[in-house]
Design a protein around this motif. Structure first.
Motif, PDB file in Angstrom:
ATOM      1  N   GLN A   1     -38.339  38.719  -2.226  1.00  0.00           N
ATOM      2  CA  GLN A   1     -38.162  37.298  -2.524  1.00  0.00           C
ATOM      3  C   GLN A   1     -36.690  36.985  -2.802  1.00  0.00           C
ATOM      4  OE1 GLN A   1     -41.576  37.721  -5.484  1.00  0.00           O
ATOM      5  NE2 GLN A   1     -41.655  35.533  -5.051  1.00  0.00           N
ATOM      6  N   ALA A   2     -36.011  37.929  -3.471  1.00  0.00           N
ATOM      7  CA  ALA A   2     -34.582  37.732  -3.723  1.00  0.00           C
ATOM      8  C   ALA A   2     -33.818  37.651  -2.409  1.00  0.00           C
ATOM      9  CB  ALA A   2     -34.043  38.869  -4.581  1.00  0.00           C
TER      10      ALA A   2
ATOM     11  N   ALA B   1     -32.058  36.027 -10.303  1.00  0.00           N
ATOM     12  CA  ALA B   1     -33.164  36.185 -11.250  1.00  0.00           C
ATOM     13  C   ALA B   1     -34.276  37.033 -10.643  1.00  0.00           C
ATOM     14  CB  ALA B   1     -33.686  34.818 -11.666  1.00  0.00           C
ATOM     15  N   LEU B   2     -34.602  36.782  -9.392  1.00  0.00           N
ATOM     16  CA  LEU B   2     -35.648  37.565  -8.721  1.00  0.00           C
ATOM     17  C   LEU B   2     -35.239  39.026  -8.564  1.00  0.00           C
ATOM     18  CD1 LEU B   2     -36.592  34.914  -6.015  1.00  0.00           C
ATOM     19  CD2 LEU B   2     -38.052  35.668  -7.913  1.00  0.00           C
TER      20      LEU B   2
ATOM     21  N   ALA C   1     -36.434  33.444 -18.051  1.00  0.00           N
ATOM     22  CA  ALA C   1     -35.855  32.196 -18.563  1.00  0.00           C
ATOM     23  C   ALA C   1     -34.931  31.561 -17.537  1.00  0.00           C
ATOM     24  CB  ALA C   1     -35.092  32.473 -19.862  1.00  0.00           C
ATOM     25  N   ALA C   2     -34.253  32.365 -16.737  1.00  0.00           N
ATOM     26  CA  ALA C   2     -33.309  31.843 -15.748  1.00  0.00           C
ATOM     27  C   ALA C   2     -34.006  30.998 -14.694  1.00  0.00           C
ATOM     28  CB  ALA C   2     -32.561  33.001 -15.088  1.00  0.00           C
ATOM     29  N   LEU C   3     -35.257  31.333 -14.403  1.00  0.00           N
ATOM     30  CA  LEU C   3     -35.955  30.609 -13.336  1.00  0.00           C
ATOM     31  C   LEU C   3     -36.159  29.131 -13.682  1.00  0.00           C
ATOM     32  CD1 LEU C   3     -38.622  33.292 -12.361  1.00  0.00           C
ATOM     33  CD2 LEU C   3     -36.615  32.608 -11.031  1.00  0.00           C
ATOM     34  N   VAL C   4     -36.252  28.800 -14.982  1.00  0.00           N
ATOM     35  CA  VAL C   4     -36.546  27.410 -15.387  1.00  0.00           C
ATOM     36  C   VAL C   4     -35.407  26.465 -15.003  1.00  0.00           C
ATOM     37  CG1 VAL C   4     -37.065  25.892 -17.338  1.00  0.00           C
ATOM     38  CG2 VAL C   4     -38.084  28.193 -17.229  1.00  0.00           C
TER      39      VAL C   4
END
Length: 755
Positions: A150-151, A141-142, A116-119
């Protein structure tokens, strides 16, 4: 009518004007409150700012700015759930603020709602691709989604925009740790601390990286710095405890765990970790209590069953310990240490065949396993199968060639086979593998002293203080140690006991040599020996352990005195007696003996077992029933034991021995009783040293590989001229020893009859 109509329109205009003025005034008040709240927020007056934000929302519930800023404040004060609600509501009305979308994403990540945080974070980056906090939120989030590479890239994008962004450096370090790169992570944490030197999370995570690198002292320091920033955090106190355990500072570790438990008493992991510390400290009663607390909440906690078993073993409740080890193994069949320790419990119960069967079954199941092979070898030694034991040790070393413990145990097995040169080579190998540890030097010392190489043996024996058990009994380590070099004239030297009663009785003779060098001697000894040692010739001040000490300049443990005087076989101070029984006590004990023993018969004192906790007790002690062949001889036999083991109570009742038991209140009583005897026969216990120090004839029954002071291949002792040694010809063969003693005693009785 017209006037009325005009009047009505005028009233409406007035009301509209007033409403407009009120709206302007309200809006002005809201703006002023918001500005004031922002100022307070920026200055860190968070409580006052929160009150003003909430006041604004009372006046205007849908004020997006107040909702967003209050959400940010709630996040800062540790209420991410409330922060998320406020930010979500605010973003319904304000869709142009990249920082607000980024903040919402970060809060969702804190709540572990990573997808949800990615949105909102993606929306923040769409609005402002160079918004560094949004990149950090993206990384967070990653990171939560375990997409570590990726993080890391997201944090590095943030740092390209804002090179001094402490949170980005810190969280980049977390990503690198997760990627198995703790050294790189440490660099990242250090960069974070350059900007934010008081960051609690940074110090904590830096500690984790240092822990990963095995730098336990540095990790402890980082955790302690975190506690300076935010005191009494249970999780960090627990981490401090773990590092202190790794550093061997067990008591401090326990204190740290206890403090964590005061804050979070229901934390099962910390409670169990405190059990580990108690186990290492040998505080068996407390260990048992805490393990049972763990098991009351988690009955299938295998490690807690293991700890409980260790506690029972330490309390000498071996049968219960064996059962508890069994529970641990049912829950975790791969807990090989439990299986090994269960074997120890079975050996203490003298159930050697069962212990061996356990090990053989386990090895058949798991294949060659070094620890199990070592434990199996221990059991074979107890069965007297020393060649098989050596083969098992060698198999363990073959499995783990760099296992120092395996080499050490192989060396001990070689000692049992009287192959001392090879044993010394094993201990040298251990010293190469573990140069920072001293146990192998101590093992070598025993070998060198046993074969008469005193010069090396005394020097190596000084490594004993590195042994944790010995270190616990090391008194006065912070006072200057005298080992024979400094002049003593006019100085006060403290000579102090450190181990068993026998060692004190043997080595108190050196006090006269210290005094002869011009020193004033203070002799600190166990309380049960104090009265007896007052008979030691010289002007010593005698102090029982625990009593106040006078001032002194130098100190020497008694077992270091042979090194201080460069003692060799020719220079052992062997004049006896050097201890004397009190004349009044001799008379009292003579009367007691005459009341219970026939006159004219040889009086023989017997000792058959020593301290059950002695590391070599199973080899040196025997059952009283083993001495039965002596009873038929024409002598009066007197027990020299104050206490008798349960296994010997029935044999004592049937033996006809005179047993005074608790009437022997201390060593002064035992010395007076021995003074009334013709001969003492005993296994290697303090009774032997007492008889030797009194100059009384004493026959010593020794295992095939004795304690170092009895050396090898001789039937006399350079320490005690009145001693005669009876050695096993092969391991465990006590019947042969007793038979030879019986023949010698028969000759002595016959001689006594002729006299």
């Amino acid at each position: 009518m017209r006037r009325d109509s005009e009047r009505g329109n005028g009233t409406a205009d007035i009301h509209a004007g007033i409403a407009g003025e009120r709206a302007v005034m309200l809006n002005s008040a809201i703006q002023a409150s918001l500005q004031r709240a922002r100022d307070l927020h920026e200055r860190g007056a968070l409580a006052e700012a929160q009150q003003l934000y909430r006041g604004v929302l009372t006046m205007e519930p849908n004020n997006a700015t107040a909702q967003l800023l209050l959400g940010l404040l709630c996040d800062q004060t540790g209420d991410p759930a409330e922060a998320e609600k406020l930010l979500a509501r605010g973003l319904q009305f304000e869709r142009r603020c990249a920082w607000a979308f980024a903040a919402h994403g970060m809060v969702l990540a804190k709540l572990a709602r990573y997808e949800a945080a990615l949105v909102p974070i993606d929306e923040a980056l769409r609005l402002d691709p160079n918004h560094a906090p949004a990149h950090v939120g993206h990384g967070n989030a990653l990171l939560g989604l375990e997409r570590y590479a990726q993080a890391q890239a997201a944090y590095e994008r943030a740092l390209t925009i804002a090179p001094k962004y402490a949170e980005a450096w810190s969280n980049r370090g977390n990503a690198l740790r997760a990627l198995g790169r703790p050294a790189d992570a440490l660099i990242s944490f250090d960069r974070a601390l350059q900007t934010a030197p008081h960051g609690f999370a940074v110090h904590t995570n830096r500690g984790h990286a240092l822990r990963d690198l095995g730098r336990h002292e540095d990790a402890l320091r980082s955790y302690q710095l975190a506690l300076v920033v935010r005191p009494r955090v249970a999780g960090i106190l627990s981490q401090c405890g773990s590092m202190l355990l790794m550093l061997g500072r067990d008591a401090e570790a326990l204190a740290s765990y206890d403090e964590a438990l005061e804050i979070e008493p229901d934390d099962l992991d910390v409670l169990y970790n405190s059990c580990v510390a108690l186990d290492l400290l040998h505080r068996h009663d407390e260990l048992l209590t805490r393990c049972e607390q763990v098991l009351s909440r988690a009955p299938e906690h295998a490690a807690a069953w293991f700890g409980k078993a260790n506690a029972l073993h330490g309390l000498r409740r071996e049968a219960e310990a064996a059962v508890a080890y069994g529970h641990a193994l049912v829950l975790d069949p791969d807990l090989h240490t439990a299986l090994s320790n269960q074997g120890v419990a079975l050996r203490m119960l003298e159930r050697y065949a069962e212990a061996l069967e356990n090990y053989d079954n386990a090895l058949a199941r798991v294949g060659a396993h070094a620890q199990l092979l070592v434990s199996r070898a221990h059991t074979l030694q107890q069965l007297g199968r020393f060649d098989d034991a050596l083969a098992s040790y060698e198999a363990a070393v073959a499995v783990e060639p760099t296992d120092a413990d395996g080499w050490a145990l192989r060396g001990r097995a070689l000692q049992q086979l009287l192959r001392f040169d090879e044993a010394v080579e094993c201990f040298h190998r251990v010293q190469e593998l573990e140069p920072a540890k001293a146990g192998a030097h101590q093992e070598e010392a025993y070998c060198q002293l046993t074969i008469g190489n005193f010069a090396v043996g005394w020097r190596k024996y000084e490594y004993r203080w590195a042994d944790p058990d010995a270190a616990r009994s090391h008194r006065h380590p912070n006072r200057t140690l005298w080992l024979g070099k400094e002049p003593l004239a006019g100085k006060t030297v403290l000579l102090h006991s450190e181990q068993g009663y026998g060692d004190t009785l043997q080595l108190c003779r050196y006090a006269s040599l210290v005094e002869a060098r011009g020193a004033s001697v203070v002799l600190e000894v166990p309380a049960p020996l104090k009265e007896l040692l007052s008979s030691l010739r010289g002007g010593y001040r005698l102090v029982a352990i625990g009593e106040p000490l006078p001032d002194f300049e130098l100190q020497t443990p008694l077992l270091s005195l042979p090194l201080a005087f460069n003692t060799d076989l020719q220079s052992i101070p062997a004049q006896v007696p050097y201890l004397y029984a009190n004349a009044a006590r001799i008379h009292t004990w003579g009367e007691r003996l005459r009341a219970r023993a026939p006159s004219g018969r040889l009086r023989v004192g017997l000792g058959w077992s020593g301290n059950s906790r002695h590391a070599n007790d199973l080899n040196r002690s025997i059952k009283l029933s083993a001495l039965a062949p002596l009873y038929a001889l024409g002598a009066t036999f007197i027990s020299l034991h104050q206490e008798v083991r349960e296994r010997d109570t029935a044999a004592l009742a049937q033996s006809g021995l005179i047993h005074f038991g608790a009437e022997l209140e201390n060593f002064a009583d035992t010395a007076a009783l021995i003074a009334n005897l013709d001969l003492v026969i005993s296994v290697d216990t303090s009774v032997v040293h007492l008889a030797g120090a009194l100059g009384k004839p004493v026959w010593v029954l020794l295992p095939s590989v004795p304690d170092w002071r009895w050396m090898l291949s001789r039937d006399d002792s350079p320490w005690y001229p009145t001693a005669r040694l009876f050695r096993q010809g092969k391991p465990g063969d006590w019947p042969d020893v007793i038979e030879r003693v019986a023949r010698a005693l028969a000759q002595r009785i016959a001689q006594n009859s002729r006299e």
